[in-house]
Motif scaffolding. Structure first.
Motif, short mmCIF file in Angstrom:
data_model
loop_
_atom_site.label_atom_id
_atom_site.label_comp_id
_atom_site.label_asym_id
_atom_site.label_seq_id
_atom_site.Cartn_x
_atom_site.Cartn_y
_atom_site.Cartn_z
N TYR B 13 6.77 3.77 -5.23
CA TYR B 13 8.00 3.13 -5.70
C TYR B 13 9.19 3.98 -5.32
O TYR B 13 9.09 5.20 -5.22
N ALA B 19 2.06 4.47 -7.03
CA ALA B 19 1.35 3.54 -7.91
C ALA B 19 0.00 3.17 -7.34
O ALA B 19 -0.95 2.94 -8.07
N SER B 39 -4.34 -0.03 -18.58
CA SER B 39 -2.92 -0.28 -18.43
C SER B 39 -2.26 0.84 -17.61
O SER B 39 -2.54 2.01 -17.83
N GLY B 40 -1.42 0.46 -16.67
CA GLY B 40 -0.71 1.46 -15.87
C GLY B 40 -1.45 1.95 -14.64
O GLY B 40 -0.98 2.83 -13.94
N CYS B 41 -2.62 1.37 -14.35
CA CYS B 41 -3.41 1.88 -13.23
C CYS B 41 -2.96 1.28 -11.90
O CYS B 41 -3.44 1.67 -10.85
N GLY B 42 -2.05 0.31 -11.94
CA GLY B 42 -1.51 -0.23 -10.69
C GLY B 42 -2.00 -1.63 -10.35
O GLY B 42 -1.76 -2.10 -9.24
N LYS B 43 -2.63 -2.31 -11.27
CA LYS B 43 -3.16 -3.66 -11.00
C LYS B 43 -2.04 -4.62 -10.62
O LYS B 43 -2.12 -5.30 -9.59
N SER B 44 -1.01 -4.66 -11.47
CA SER B 44 0.09 -5.60 -11.19
C SER B 44 0.77 -5.26 -9.88
O SER B 44 1.11 -6.15 -9.10
N THR B 45 0.96 -3.98 -9.65
CA THR B 45 1.59 -3.55 -8.42
C THR B 45 0.83 -4.08 -7.20
O THR B 45 1.42 -4.66 -6.29
N1 LIG Z 1 9.44 -1.01 -10.57
C1 LIG Z 1 8.79 0.16 -10.74
N2 LIG Z 1 9.39 1.33 -10.40
C2 LIG Z 1 8.75 2.50 -10.56
N3 LIG Z 1 7.51 2.62 -11.04
C3 LIG Z 1 6.85 1.50 -11.40
C4 LIG Z 1 7.46 0.21 -11.27
N4 LIG Z 1 6.57 -0.71 -11.70
C5 LIG Z 1 5.47 -0.03 -12.09
N5 LIG Z 1 5.63 1.29 -11.90
C6 LIG Z 1 4.64 2.34 -12.17
O1 LIG Z 1 3.50 2.11 -11.38
C7 LIG Z 1 2.32 2.30 -12.11
C8 LIG Z 1 1.47 1.05 -12.11
O2 LIG Z 1 2.13 0.03 -12.80
P1 LIG Z 1 1.52 -1.44 -12.93
O3 LIG Z 1 1.13 -1.91 -11.59
O4 LIG Z 1 2.49 -2.26 -13.67
O5 LIG Z 1 0.23 -1.18 -13.83
P2 LIG Z 1 -0.72 -2.21 -14.56
O6 LIG Z 1 -0.33 -3.58 -14.17
O7 LIG Z 1 -2.09 -1.84 -14.10
O8 LIG Z 1 -0.57 -1.95 -16.02
C9 LIG Z 1 2.74 2.74 -13.50
O9 LIG Z 1 2.68 4.14 -13.56
C10 LIG Z 1 4.16 2.27 -13.60
O10 LIG Z 1 4.90 3.12 -14.42
#
Ligand SMILES: Nc1ncnc2c1ncn2[C@@H]1O[C@H](COP(=O)(O)OP(=O)(O)O)[C@@H](O)[C@H]1O
Ligand SMILES: [Mg+2]
Lengths: 292, 335
Positions: B13, B19, B39-45
């Motif tokens: 990011y 991520a 949670s926070g492992c990068g799935k959504s990303t």
């Molecule tokens: N827009 C962003 N800018 C910076 N860091 C981000 C952003 N979105 C998510 N992150 C970071 O990337 C990591 C993965 O986030 P995310 O994909 O949302 O996790 P999950 O969906 O598995 O809970 C987390 O550490 C989060 O803090």
């Protein structure tokens, strides 16, 4: 809620008295006086006044000057509203994008709010001044002779821009707040649904901030109609040839300068009715129609 | 329909957060893949990178054999279901369903046909003229699904679509999604942090931890042979016991200085079992009980008959095939 019981019947009234006095002295009393005066006519020397019923009103509606003022006010209010809201929305959309991409900029938002009104007043004066202003100079370069002292169109443009400018920071803040309240996922969904940025703006963003827009619409119209006295007074004084003589300025001019208290009173009553109407519309409409 | 390929995909990011590490996933045409992890492992990303909502900083993403790294979300031929549904609140259900088709210039009769079909499948006919705010959570969820279906895209992307529903509805919708996907055979990438949801939905699971793939496999493969201590602890409920091998010196393989994993349901209660557990907490499950105690000073859980009681001492034996061994350093499976 906690309820305080006053033993003494007088005390609550005493506590309320200053506020009531202010309301009475500065609002209710003058308003009542205006209403009363609107039914009177003074003789040429201001020695005695006679009750004339609605005559002042009928006379106003027959007066080309007043009808001109109505028209000027309409043009002025609509232009100021469109200009200030359009420009603020443009700024707000740009800032909204910036905030969404980087949170750190959020604090900078306080800037326009703190600075804009102060700068605005001085700025437009410098920009438009016929002798030392930058805009007349630039316009002169391209062959346009800017002069809001004698040219009706220039004068109107000047007061519109000056008035709109003052309102921009206010509108801007509301628009930014409105835009910020739209979840990012809605725009993302629309992007995946094949809507480009422009289409997204018109089919998603704009409808979703319509409550804000409507609120600002009323606020800006009210502002343009009633709160722009100072702008007019310090620049065009209603001229040239009545071209910028909006209703609120005419009330002042006819009453204080022209000493025609009856007509001035009738004009203020009409203005009051317009404010009341706008307020009613705002409450009715905002609560019922502009929702989703 | 299409395959999706992720090749050495990474994401940093702006601001420097990494991520996603180096991710490789091959998704076959029509397959239902679930990305699962805490949670926070990068799935959504990762999902949003496939959707085109986040830029891809490393590697390539292919949809239907076409590199899509630089292609707009609208042109990737995917549909996405968001966690908060992202329904357009000012449009009726019908308008919500139509929006994506209209934007693409689909013909009126084709739009009507598809909307009617989707509404039929999802039982949305009675609600077509309502606004989203007049719908229940489950109905909103269906509209979100409907919006994806009408598009007839190459792939569905789901980001925790059930996590805003109550437990009962979640189970029901889970089944519906599974059936729907079977029927439409649309390639699907589904994100959840709920391992049970992942197990029930997936053709194959991708277990993600701190932006890296820990294991890819069918739910049974992952359950039976977790590739790492992390997967072992994450997949399966109640969670697998993970204890240092030296804590249970009587077990085969305990000479090794690593981690031993034993599922609570894989142990037998026998009179001469090598593991001794004094029960200091009991969770009632109805037919069975989950009992907790200490083994070699480490927390340990066993499923036991419903007469196992507080203070009782159990002796447990472990079938060799139920023993999982992991490296202490890397956490990787050792066999
Ligand atoms: N827009 C962003 N800018 C910076 N860091 C981000 C952003 N979105 C998510 N992150 C970071 O990337 C990591 C993965 O986030 P995310 O994909 O949302 O996790 P999950 O969906 O598995 O809970 C987390 O550490 C989060 O803090
Ligand atoms: Mg997420």
């Amino acid at each position: 809620m906690k309820r305080t019981i006053f033993r003494n019947q007088l005390l609550p009234w005493l506590l309320l008295a200053p506020q009531l006095a202010i309301t009475f002295i500065f609002f209710i009393w003058p308003a009542a006086q205006a209403v009363w005066q609107s039914f009177l006519r003074e003789d040429a020397f201001g020695m005695k006044s006679t009750f004339v019923g609605m005559a002042n009103y009928w006379r106003l509606l027959d007066s080309p000057e007043y009808l001109n003022s109505l028209q000027v006010t309409a043009v002025f209010a609509v232009s100021v509203t469109i200009l200030s809201m359009g420009f603020s929305l443009l700024l707000a959309v740009a800032v909204d994008r910036m905030i969404r991409s980087a949170q750190t900029y959020t604090t900078l938002l306080v800037w326009p709010y703190a600075v804009a009104p102060a700068v605005a007043g001085i700025l437009w004066w410098f920009i438009f001044n016929p002798t030392i202003g930058i805009l007349p100079y630039l316009l002169d370069q391209v062959g346009y002779n800017w002069n809001h002292i004698s040219d009706k169109g220039d004068a109107m443009l000047l007061v519109v821009i000056a008035s709109a400018w003052k309102q921009i920071s206010y509108n801007f803040l509301f628009f930014v707040a409105g835009l910020q309240s739209i979840p990012a996922s809605l725009r993302e969904a629309a992007a995946i649904d094949g809507a480009g940025p422009v289409k997204r703006f018109f089919t998603i963003t704009l409808p979703l901030i319509s409550p804000t827009t409507f609120f600002l619409l009323v606020v800006n119209i009210v502002y343009a109609m009633f709160d722009t006295f100072a702008v007019i007074d310090s620049t065009t004084e209603g001229g040239p040839a009545q071209a910028t003589n909006i209703m609120v300025y005419k009330v002042y001019f006819d009453g204080f300068v022209g000493q025609n208290l009856g007509s001035s009173g009738a004009q203020s009553v009409i203005l009051m009715l317009i404010v009341i109407a706008l307020t009613v519309i705002q409450f009715r409409w905002v609560e019922k129609k502009v929702e989703y | 329909m299409a395959s999706i390929t992720l090749e050495n995909v990474g994401k940093v990011y702006p601001g420097g957060t990494r991520a996603i590490g180096d991710v490789n996933i091959d998704i076959a045409d029509g397959e239902f893949i679930v990305l699962v992890g805490p949670s926070g492992c990068g799935k959504s990303t990762l999902l949003r990178m496939v959707a085109g909502l986040e830029s891809i900083t490393d590697g390539t993403v292919r949809i239907a054999d076409r590199v899509v790294n630089e292609i707009e979300p609208a042109d990737r031929d995917i549909a996405m279901v968001f966690q908060n549904y992202a329904l357009y609140p000012h449009m009726s259900v019908r308008q919500n369903l139509e929006y994506g088709l209209k934007n693409r210039g689909t013909k009126r009769d084709e739009i009507d046909r598809r909307v009617a079909e989707a509404a039929g499948i999802l039982q949305l006919e009675p609600y077509l003229d309502r606004k989203p705010r007049a719908l229940s959570g489950g109905q909103r969820q269906r509209v979100a699904m409907g919006r994806a279906i009408v598009r007839e895209p190459a792939a569905f992307l789901f980001d925790e679509p059930l996590s805003n529903l109550d437990a009962k509805l979640r189970v029901a919708m889970r089944l519906e999604i599974k059936e729907l996907q079977k029927r439409l055979r649309t390639t699907s990438l589904y994100v959840t942090h709920d391992q049970l949801e992942a197990m029930t939905l997936a053709d194959r699971l991708v277990v993600l931890n701190m932006g890296k793939v820990e294991q890819i496999g069918t739910p049974l493969e992952v359950y039976r042979r977790p590739a790492s201590a992390f997967v072992a602890g994450f997949i399966g409920s109640p969670a697998m016991n993970l204890i240092p091998a030296r804590a249970v010196p009587h077990l085969p393989g305990s000479a090794h200085a690593g981690l031993l994993g034993i599922r609570p349901e894989d142990m037998d209660i026998t009179a001469d079992g090598p593991i001794v557990l004094r029960i200091n907490a009991v969770e009632e499950l109805g037919a069975q009980r989950l009992v907790h105690g200490l083994v070699g000073g480490e927390a340990f859980t066993v499923t036991a008959p419903s007469d196992a009681d507080l203070g009782e001492v159990l002796r447990l034996s472990v079938p060799t095939q139920a023993l999982h061994r992991f490296d202490a350093e890397s956490g990787k499976r050792l066999d």
